[in-house]
Design a protein around this motif. Structure first.
Motif, mmCIF file in Angstrom:
data_model
loop_
_atom_site.group_PDB
_atom_site.id
_atom_site.type_symbol
_atom_site.label_atom_id
_atom_site.label_comp_id
_atom_site.label_asym_id
_atom_site.label_seq_id
_atom_site.Cartn_x
_atom_site.Cartn_y
_atom_site.Cartn_z
ATOM 1 N N SER A 157 0.853 -1.184 0.000
ATOM 2 C CA SER A 157 0.000 0.000 0.000
ATOM 3 C C SER A 157 0.890 1.236 0.000
ATOM 4 C CB SER A 157 -0.874 -0.021 1.248
ATOM 5 O OG SER A 157 -1.286 1.279 1.550
ATOM 6 N N LEU A 160 1.830 2.921 3.213
ATOM 7 C CA LEU A 160 2.751 2.299 4.170
ATOM 8 C C LEU A 160 3.986 3.176 4.390
ATOM 9 C CD1 LEU A 160 1.896 -0.330 5.365
ATOM 10 C CD2 LEU A 160 3.465 -1.516 3.869
ATOM 11 N N ALA A 182 9.038 -5.777 4.207
ATOM 12 C CA ALA A 182 7.745 -6.149 3.630
ATOM 13 C C ALA A 182 7.905 -6.848 2.285
ATOM 14 C CB ALA A 182 6.848 -4.923 3.496
ATOM 15 N N ARG A 260 3.607 -14.731 7.696
ATOM 16 C CA ARG A 260 3.791 -13.503 8.446
ATOM 17 C C ARG A 260 3.792 -12.275 7.554
ATOM 18 N NH1 ARG A 260 6.996 -12.290 13.815
ATOM 19 N NH2 ARG A 260 7.111 -10.098 13.382
ATOM 20 N N ASN A 261 4.299 -12.462 6.355
ATOM 21 C CA ASN A 261 4.493 -11.287 5.507
ATOM 22 C C ASN A 261 3.354 -11.031 4.536
ATOM 23 O OD1 ASN A 261 6.921 -10.145 6.329
ATOM 24 N ND2 ASN A 261 7.994 -11.907 5.491
ATOM 25 N N ARG A 262 2.316 -11.814 4.653
ATOM 26 C CA ARG A 262 1.212 -11.573 3.731
ATOM 27 C C ARG A 262 0.763 -10.131 3.884
ATOM 28 N NH1 ARG A 262 -2.729 -15.562 5.053
ATOM 29 N NH2 ARG A 262 -4.052 -13.863 5.699
ATOM 30 N N VAL A 264 -1.256 -7.033 4.439
ATOM 31 C CA VAL A 264 -2.497 -6.849 5.163
ATOM 32 C C VAL A 264 -3.436 -5.983 4.338
ATOM 33 C CG1 VAL A 264 -3.524 -6.024 7.287
ATOM 34 C CG2 VAL A 264 -1.235 -6.976 7.298
ATOM 35 N N ALA A 265 -4.468 -6.599 3.853
ATOM 36 C CA ALA A 265 -5.455 -5.830 3.108
ATOM 37 C C ALA A 265 -6.603 -5.513 4.053
ATOM 38 C CB ALA A 265 -5.956 -6.635 1.922
ATOM 39 N N VAL A 266 -7.210 -4.375 3.813
ATOM 40 C CA VAL A 266 -8.325 -3.999 4.668
ATOM 41 C C VAL A 266 -9.545 -4.754 4.182
ATOM 42 C CG1 VAL A 266 -9.718 -2.126 5.543
ATOM 43 C CG2 VAL A 266 -7.352 -1.739 4.934
ATOM 44 N N LYS A 267 -9.890 -5.771 4.923
ATOM 45 C CA LYS A 267 -11.102 -6.493 4.560
ATOM 46 C C LYS A 267 -11.841 -6.754 5.850
ATOM 47 C CE LYS A 267 -9.977 -9.398 1.163
ATOM 48 N NZ LYS A 267 -9.484 -10.759 1.086
ATOM 49 N N ASP A 270 -12.152 -10.522 8.137
ATOM 50 C CA ASP A 270 -11.512 -11.717 7.613
ATOM 51 C C ASP A 270 -10.839 -12.547 8.703
ATOM 52 O OD1 ASP A 270 -9.653 -9.793 7.975
ATOM 53 O OD2 ASP A 270 -8.717 -9.955 6.009
ATOM 54 N N ASP B 85 -6.648 3.003 4.922
ATOM 55 C CA ASP B 85 -6.442 1.550 4.877
ATOM 56 C C ASP B 85 -5.585 1.085 6.066
ATOM 57 O OD1 ASP B 85 -4.036 2.567 4.164
ATOM 58 O OD2 ASP B 85 -3.810 1.436 2.318
ATOM 59 N N ALA B 87 -2.737 1.214 6.981
ATOM 60 C CA ALA B 87 -1.298 1.202 6.699
ATOM 61 C C ALA B 87 -0.491 0.597 7.835
ATOM 62 C CB ALA B 87 -0.790 2.624 6.392
ATOM 63 N N PHE B 89 2.046 -2.067 9.452
ATOM 64 C CA PHE B 89 3.191 -2.752 8.860
ATOM 65 C C PHE B 89 2.977 -4.258 8.951
ATOM 66 C CE2 PHE B 89 5.138 1.202 10.747
ATOM 67 C CZ PHE B 89 4.989 1.919 9.582
ATOM 68 N N PRO B 90 2.867 -4.934 7.806
ATOM 69 C CA PRO B 90 2.448 -6.337 7.820
ATOM 70 C C PRO B 90 3.478 -7.278 8.430
ATOM 71 C CG PRO B 90 3.011 -5.638 5.590
ATOM 72 C CD PRO B 90 3.050 -4.420 6.443
ATOM 73 N N HIS B 91 4.755 -6.877 8.456
ATOM 74 C CA HIS B 91 5.775 -7.787 8.953
ATOM 75 C C HIS B 91 6.014 -7.626 10.447
ATOM 76 C CE1 HIS B 91 7.563 -4.011 7.768
ATOM 77 N NE2 HIS B 91 8.501 -4.238 8.656
ATOM 78 N N GLU B 132 -0.405 -11.248 15.419
ATOM 79 C CA GLU B 132 -0.040 -10.790 14.085
ATOM 80 C C GLU B 132 -1.166 -9.909 13.549
ATOM 81 O OE1 GLU B 132 2.832 -11.301 12.709
ATOM 82 O OE2 GLU B 132 3.499 -12.621 14.313
ATOM 83 N N ARG B 141 -7.951 -3.835 13.747
ATOM 84 C CA ARG B 141 -6.857 -3.173 13.028
ATOM 85 C C ARG B 141 -7.003 -1.658 13.140
ATOM 86 N NH1 ARG B 141 -6.706 -6.786 7.514
ATOM 87 N NH2 ARG B 141 -6.432 -8.744 8.601
#
Lengths: 272, 363
Positions: A157, A160, A182, A260-262, A264-267, A270, B85, B87, B89-91, B132, B141
């Motif tokens: 994104s 980010l 990421a 872990r690294n997928r 993150v989409a705002v859904k 989920d 969204d 934002a 940090f996914p990791h 996570e 979130r």
């Protein structure tokens, strides 16, 4: 337990795998043969493995190949990742031209690339040997890395990086702490792809190796012209298992980090 | 005046030929809840990005705490943002996400742990630190994103459409929570949304943005009761807007029929627009009503009936009534002089405020 029923599809698949792996299996079986040729199996022996490890020239070449592959893929990964970052930030026609230039290298035949490198090095007066092989390997690995990293970057994104700045990060901190971690799965995938491309490259290397330096594929080719020595079978068997281990290792790494690294989409909901 | 934490002076923003903001002027008072309300593409997110420092204005000045900050980059402003969204940090896990800003600033480990714990407590996520991000629901979130912003103790918190990804029930819950959080922390909130209900429910002050300009700003009640122009009246709540003529002070003519009203300060016989909110119209008998209409449709909405009707001159009227009526029937519409709000064409916000002041003092 679910019972597996016979299907024509399953049979077809089995046939495909048998055809794909039969030559390799055939080669592996004869590496344990006591005989000198592959015409007839002469009983089990480790003779060819012993020959292989006693063959100093061959061992040197294996080490050379590994050094070239590891170095080339490492350097190509660094350059390619930076290139992908630049392509991602560029716009419009400039971005498209960069991408096209990258893709042209992917689709152009190895022979052409090899020949042009030979001409290039000769004109520049660079002596053919380790450096010329390394440079050309780096060159053809970069586009692979770019192609593996770019989709990961596009998945990110754009907010980010904004979020990182917003929380006080400098440009470098945003890159090193947010963007690179990421896209790490893409970078690893690019590195492994580059490694395999470099390890088994023949055409480009054939043009740019000089006297006294050779890689495995070129060496095997030149030995095969004088009739196959079963020492090659032994070496191939070992390499097959090493690459099998690499693939399994990569599978576990990507499975672990992928969770872990997928991105993150705002859904909504989920995880509920 | 010294209480203004943020100020825009003649700020314009242009991307190529595309003018996004035109001469924006406003002041943000410390400790209040502001909402920038406007349809998508109105420029409200651009204002937010200018405040956060992601973009620089084409012209004009931005002041923060009395200092001009046009050239201060985002990472050195005491402003934090909750993104649309999120934002996250996914990791990183939840606690690592929240701790990010503090780590960058080099805060001591023990203090980071303490403040992360407090922030997670404030958004009711105690004990979620090691989760996570992928294992969190949308609402959770959202809370992590808020915690990550407030843990830095900003003077100004920006929220960009922060609730629009949530479902309706959760959104209403979060509205209340956000409002409470803002009161408790005393941080100035600037909330961007296109949802007028959200804006009315949460804000101390609303700024209505359209087409790169501020159409009107004021408290939710002011804006709802006294919209400045057609756009605002239409955008905020439901409304009946009909053309009329201002005969004299406190007297407006709609289709040749005179009505008493509470507006004044216009030229005699000036053409105006008249706004009457659907909930201010009462259905009554034909002889008791000020207007006679024929009912076209009726829709039951739970709290009330939404009724549409037309008068003799084919103006359509929307009425929200708790009483049922019959489709096809002729009914009267009753309303009080205070229910009528008169809007002049092309009146600026300053003129509007001045005019209101001029005759409200007389009362």
């Amino acid at each position: 337990m679910k019972k597996h029923h016979f299907t024509w599809g399953g049979l077809y698949l089995a046939l495909v795998f048998v055809i794909l792996y039969a030559p390799i299996l055939y080669l592996m079986i004869f590496s344990f043969s006591a005989g000198k040729t592959m015409e007839k199996y002469h009983g089990f022996s480790f003779q060819h493995y012993a020959d292989l490890f006693a063959d100093g020239r061959m061992i040197t070449i294996v080490i050379n190949t590994l050094i070239v592959a590891l170095l080339a893929s490492l350097i190509a990964t660094i350059i390619g990742t930076m290139g992908a970052l630049v392509i991602k930030d560029s716009r419009g026609t400039w971005r498209n031209s960069l991408l096209s230039l990258n893709n042209v290298l992917m689709v152009s035949p190895d022979v052409i690339i090899g020949a042009s490198f030979l001409i290039f090095f000769t004109v520049l007066g660079i002596r053919l040997g380790f450096m010329s092989v390394l440079l050309s390997h780096i060159a053809f690995c970069i586009p692979i890395v770019v192609l593996m990293v770019l989709p990961k970057l596009n998945e990110l994104s754009p907010t980010l990086v904004d979020a990182a700045y917003d929380l006080g990060a400098s440009r470098w901190q945003a890159l090193s702490r947010v963007v690179l971690p990421a896209i790490a799965p893409g970078i690893f995938a690019g590195y492994f792809m580059a490694l395999t491309y470099s390890l088994d490259d023949f055409a480009v290397t054939f043009f740019v190796t000089g006297n006294g330096f050779s890689t495995l594929s070129v060496e095997i080719y030149s030995r095969a012209r004088q009739g196959i020595n079963l020492e090659i079978n032994a070496l191939s068997t070992l390499m097959f298992f090493v690459s099998l281990l690499l693939v399994i290792g990569y599978y576990f790494i990507s499975k672990h980090s992928g969770r872990r690294n997928r991105i993150v989409a705002v859904k909504e909901g989920d995880a509920q | 005046m010294s209480n203004n934490i943020m100020e825009f002076r003649h700020v314009s923003q242009q991307f190529g030929d595309n003018v996004v903001l035109r001469d924006i002027d406003f002041e943000i008072e410390a400790g209040k809840f502001y909402t920038l309300l406007g349809p998508s593409g109105s420029g409200k997110t651009t204002i937010l990005r200018l405040i956060a420092g992601f973009d620089q204005p084409t012209s004009g000045e931005i002041y923060f705490d009395g200092q001009q900050i046009n050239d201060v980059p985002a990472n050195r402003r005491q402003v934090n943002t909750v993104f649309q969204d999120y934002a996250l940090f996914p990791h990183m896990n939840v606690a690592e996400n929240v701790a990010f800003g503090l780590q960058i600033k080099g805060v001591k480990k023990s203090e980071i742990d303490q403040r992360v714990k407090e922030a997670l407590h404030l958004v009711q996520l105690d004990g979620y630190g090691q989760r996570e991000i992928t294992a969190m629901s949308g609402g959770q979130r959202q809370r992590v994103a808020i915690a990550r912003a407030i843990v830095n103790r900003p003077k100004l918190l920006l929220l960009d459409e922060a609730l629009s990804a949530l479902d309706h029930k959760l959104r209403v819950e979060m509205q209340t929570e956000l409002r409470q959080l803002q009161r408790r922390l005393g941080i100035t909130f600037i909330f961007v949304t296109h949802d007028q209900e959200e804006a009315l429910a949460m804000s101390d002050q609303i700024m209505i943005i359209n087409d790169g300009t501020i159409q009107q700003s004021g408290t939710p009640v002011d804006i709802y009761d006294e919209p400045l122009n057609h756009f605002v009246a239409d955008f905020i709540g439901e409304s009946n807007i009909v053309p009329g003529v201002m005969k004299a002070d406190y007297l407006v003519t709609i289709d040749g029929q005179d009505f008493e009203c509470v507006d004044a300060g216009m030229r005699p016989n000036e053409r105006v627009e008249v706004v009457i909110r659907p909930e201010d119209l009462d259905i009554t008998t034909v002889d008791q009503g000020k207007l006679t209409v024929t009912v076209d449709t009726q829709l039951f909405r739970g709290v009330d009936y939404q009724i549409t009707a037309h008068d003799q001159r084919n103006h359509e009227w929307r009425i929200n009534s708790i009483h049922k009526t019959t489709v096809g029937a002729q009914v009267g519409l009753a309303f009080d002089p205070e229910d009528i709000h008169v809007m002049r064409y092309n009146e600026s916000e300053e003129d509007f405020d001045a005019r209101l002041d001029s005759y409200e003092e007389d009362d």
